[in-house]
Write a protein that holds these residues in place. Sequence first.
Motif, PDB file in Angstrom:
ATOM      1  N   MET A  81      40.901  68.482  72.359  1.00  0.00           N
ATOM      2  CA  MET A  81      42.286  68.182  72.723  1.00  0.00           C
ATOM      3  C   MET A  81      42.374  67.136  73.826  1.00  0.00           C
ATOM      4  SD  MET A  81      44.663  69.571  70.915  1.00  0.00           S
ATOM      5  CE  MET A  81      46.136  69.795  71.890  1.00  0.00           C
ATOM      6  N   LEU A  82      41.489  67.210  74.815  1.00  0.00           N
ATOM      7  CA  LEU A  82      41.560  66.258  75.929  1.00  0.00           C
ATOM      8  C   LEU A  82      41.221  64.839  75.454  1.00  0.00           C
ATOM      9  CD1 LEU A  82      42.127  66.054  78.959  1.00  0.00           C
ATOM     10  CD2 LEU A  82      39.661  66.255  79.356  1.00  0.00           C
ATOM     11  N   VAL A  83      40.170  64.714  74.638  1.00  0.00           N
ATOM     12  CA  VAL A  83      39.795  63.395  74.116  1.00  0.00           C
ATOM     13  C   VAL A  83      40.916  62.831  73.246  1.00  0.00           C
ATOM     14  CG1 VAL A  83      38.175  62.150  72.657  1.00  0.00           C
ATOM     15  CG2 VAL A  83      37.343  63.937  74.204  1.00  0.00           C
ATOM     16  N   LEU A  84      41.471  63.673  72.379  1.00  0.00           N
ATOM     17  CA  LEU A  84      42.588  63.243  71.546  1.00  0.00           C
ATOM     18  C   LEU A  84      43.777  62.833  72.407  1.00  0.00           C
ATOM     19  CD1 LEU A  84      42.432  66.003  68.768  1.00  0.00           C
ATOM     20  CD2 LEU A  84      41.957  63.567  68.453  1.00  0.00           C
ATOM     21  N   GLY A  85      43.976  63.573  73.499  1.00  0.00           N
ATOM     22  CA  GLY A  85      45.069  63.259  74.403  1.00  0.00           C
ATOM     23  C   GLY A  85      44.918  61.879  75.018  1.00  0.00           C
ATOM     24  N   PHE A  86      43.704  61.507  75.410  1.00  0.00           N
ATOM     25  CA  PHE A  86      43.470  60.180  75.992  1.00  0.00           C
ATOM     26  C   PHE A  86      43.689  59.068  74.956  1.00  0.00           C
ATOM     27  CE2 PHE A  86      40.820  62.379  79.350  1.00  0.00           C
ATOM     28  CZ  PHE A  86      41.705  62.074  80.378  1.00  0.00           C
ATOM     29  N   VAL A  87      43.306  59.327  73.710  1.00  0.00           N
ATOM     30  CA  VAL A  87      43.555  58.340  72.649  1.00  0.00           C
ATOM     31  C   VAL A  87      45.060  58.166  72.447  1.00  0.00           C
ATOM     32  CG1 VAL A  87      43.258  57.812  70.198  1.00  0.00           C
ATOM     33  CG2 VAL A  87      41.374  58.839  71.493  1.00  0.00           C
ATOM     34  N   VAL A  88      45.786  59.268  72.472  1.00  0.00           N
ATOM     35  CA  VAL A  88      47.246  59.210  72.325  1.00  0.00           C
ATOM     36  C   VAL A  88      47.872  58.462  73.498  1.00  0.00           C
ATOM     37  CG1 VAL A  88      49.352  60.592  72.263  1.00  0.00           C
ATOM     38  CG2 VAL A  88      47.371  61.300  70.919  1.00  0.00           C
ATOM     39  N   ILE A  89      47.360  58.683  74.713  1.00  0.00           N
ATOM     40  CA  ILE A  89      47.882  57.984  75.896  1.00  0.00           C
ATOM     41  C   ILE A  89      47.696  56.472  75.746  1.00  0.00           C
ATOM     42  CG2 ILE A  89      47.509  57.588  78.370  1.00  0.00           C
ATOM     43  CD1 ILE A  89      46.864  60.566  78.618  1.00  0.00           C
ATOM     44  N   ALA A  90      46.504  56.057  75.282  1.00  0.00           N
ATOM     45  CA  ALA A  90      46.252  54.625  75.079  1.00  0.00           C
ATOM     46  C   ALA A  90      47.204  54.052  74.039  1.00  0.00           C
ATOM     47  CB  ALA A  90      44.798  54.414  74.647  1.00  0.00           C
ATOM     48  N   PHE A  91      47.437  54.804  72.971  1.00  0.00           N
ATOM     49  CA  PHE A  91      48.365  54.379  71.919  1.00  0.00           C
ATOM     50  C   PHE A  91      49.787  54.237  72.463  1.00  0.00           C
ATOM     51  CE2 PHE A  91      51.205  56.249  68.478  1.00  0.00           C
ATOM     52  CZ  PHE A  91      51.470  55.025  67.885  1.00  0.00           C
ATOM     53  N   ILE A  92      50.213  55.210  73.258  1.00  0.00           N
ATOM     54  CA  ILE A  92      51.563  55.165  73.834  1.00  0.00           C
ATOM     55  C   ILE A  92      51.686  53.995  74.807  1.00  0.00           C
ATOM     56  CG2 ILE A  92      53.176  56.398  75.349  1.00  0.00           C
ATOM     57  CD1 ILE A  92      52.219  58.993  74.073  1.00  0.00           C
ATOM     58  N   ALA A  93      50.626  53.711  75.565  1.00  0.00           N
ATOM     59  CA  ALA A  93      50.657  52.586  76.508  1.00  0.00           C
ATOM     60  C   ALA A  93      50.893  51.269  75.774  1.00  0.00           C
ATOM     61  CB  ALA A  93      49.349  52.532  77.301  1.00  0.00           C
ATOM     62  N   ILE A  94      50.207  51.072  74.644  1.00  0.00           N
ATOM     63  CA  ILE A  94      50.405  49.856  73.839  1.00  0.00           C
ATOM     64  C   ILE A  94      51.837  49.794  73.324  1.00  0.00           C
ATOM     65  CG2 ILE A  94      49.730  48.690  71.698  1.00  0.00           C
ATOM     66  CD1 ILE A  94      46.911  49.808  72.132  1.00  0.00           C
ATOM     67  N   HIS A  95      52.330  50.930  72.857  1.00  0.00           N
ATOM     68  CA  HIS A  95      53.694  50.991  72.330  1.00  0.00           C
ATOM     69  C   HIS A  95      54.721  50.658  73.414  1.00  0.00           C
ATOM     70  CE1 HIS A  95      56.854  52.191  69.591  1.00  0.00           C
ATOM     71  NE2 HIS A  95      57.346  53.021  70.503  1.00  0.00           N
ATOM     72  N   LEU A  96      54.514  51.157  74.621  1.00  0.00           N
ATOM     73  CA  LEU A  96      55.435  50.885  75.729  1.00  0.00           C
ATOM     74  C   LEU A  96      55.424  49.404  76.101  1.00  0.00           C
ATOM     75  CD1 LEU A  96      54.810  53.958  78.074  1.00  0.00           C
ATOM     76  CD2 LEU A  96      56.797  53.536  76.615  1.00  0.00           C
ATOM     77  N   ILE A  97      54.243  48.800  76.094  1.00  0.00           N
ATOM     78  CA  ILE A  97      54.139  47.374  76.423  1.00  0.00           C
ATOM     79  C   ILE A  97      54.868  46.522  75.386  1.00  0.00           C
ATOM     80  CG2 ILE A  97      52.527  45.438  76.631  1.00  0.00           C
ATOM     81  CD1 ILE A  97      50.515  47.439  77.825  1.00  0.00           C
ATOM     82  N   GLN A  98      54.753  46.909  74.119  1.00  0.00           N
ATOM     83  CA  GLN A  98      55.356  46.117  73.046  1.00  0.00           C
ATOM     84  C   GLN A  98      56.872  46.282  72.958  1.00  0.00           C
ATOM     85  OE1 GLN A  98      52.992  47.486  69.646  1.00  0.00           O
ATOM     86  NE2 GLN A  98      52.016  45.486  69.545  1.00  0.00           N
ATOM     87  N   PHE A  99      57.380  47.435  73.385  1.00  0.00           N
ATOM     88  CA  PHE A  99      58.805  47.687  73.192  1.00  0.00           C
ATOM     89  C   PHE A  99      59.539  48.028  74.491  1.00  0.00           C
ATOM     90  CE2 PHE A  99      56.912  48.320  69.033  1.00  0.00           C
ATOM     91  CZ  PHE A  99      57.787  47.622  68.220  1.00  0.00           C
ATOM     92  N   TRP A 100      59.219  49.127  75.127  1.00  0.00           N
ATOM     93  CA  TRP A 100      59.996  49.558  76.293  1.00  0.00           C
ATOM     94  C   TRP A 100      59.984  48.516  77.401  1.00  0.00           C
ATOM     95  CZ3 TRP A 100      58.410  50.817  81.373  1.00  0.00           C
ATOM     96  CH2 TRP A 100      59.404  51.368  82.170  1.00  0.00           C
ATOM     97  N   ALA A 101      58.818  47.905  77.669  1.00  0.00           N
ATOM     98  CA  ALA A 101      58.721  46.919  78.750  1.00  0.00           C
ATOM     99  C   ALA A 101      59.576  45.685  78.466  1.00  0.00           C
ATOM    100  CB  ALA A 101      57.264  46.503  78.959  1.00  0.00           C
TER     101      ALA A 101
END
Length: 319
Positions: free
Chosen positions: A105-125
């Motif tokens: 779960m923790l490793v999967l969580g870090f992968v999800v965090i990286a994915f969300i970071a890319i998504h935030l840079i592309q859209f929310w930012a």
Amino acid sequence: MWLTNSSIGRKLVMSLTGAFLVLFVTFHVLMNAVAIFWPSAYNVVCEFLGANWYALVGTVVLAAGFLLHIIYAIWLTIQNRNARGGDRYAVVSKPAQVEWSSQNMLVLGFVVIAFIAIHLIQFWAKMQLAEITGNLATFSTPCGHEMPLPPAAGTLFLQMAFGQVWTLPVYLVGLVALWFHMTHGFWSMFQSCGWNNQLWIPRLKKIANWWTTIVIGLFAIEAVVFTVQANNEAYLKCPELQGQYMEMMQKHVAENLPACPMGEDVVMVDVEEPCCGGCSEDKGECCGKCEGEKSGDCCSEAAQDCCGGCSQNEENTNN
């Protein structure tokens, strides 16, 4: 406080923040569906969820819940490892009923965090954050001018993001990690809240698998559709969206143009293709002009930003 001092309290916080994030992901996939069936309505939704006070409150609450979920996840992982001591280094057979996602779960969580970071840079930012700071993203027009991207033009950001070759595969990897993370977390949050018996746990696991598969499957389909649409430049060629972009750009320029020296505001004219036509005798192709017999100073500020070199024609026309 038992929410922080006890393992049960920390698991309860994890469950509540996890449930909140599951609801947000469900809302997000439905909002994305609007962009497929009605792109112009998607931009209206983006404008509604811009830098308004209610949207900002929702963003703060969502960010707080997300950070709490991460902090408590790391906290619980460290606590569990300390409780096991040296046993975690021993080679033991893992029970068959322990899921792979549960073990990672923790490793999967870090992968999800990286994915969300890319998504935030592309859209929310480039959308809500840009609207707050006033530092808008730009794109180059065919005539070489840099034009601001309206923060509410969500379909333009879909074009920019999914027009990149790497976006789709990165999103698919992130969605797979999110599927594993949610399938375990969905039913686990009920277990942590005390809903734990031999009758309901199997049912909750099935509900978790179905719900997560539908949501993540829709996300994946949407990502593929957005990629196809972006490669076909559908979000650039659609006449309805073009009119919407123009209206947004004119609204932004009108709100940010400087006032005339005499205290009069610069008046915008309706144009089909701003900035690319140069200056005509009647100033119809310029982005800005002054009414009446005003001097060319105010006209030049507005015109130079858009057409470049229009001030002399403006002054001649005024004279």
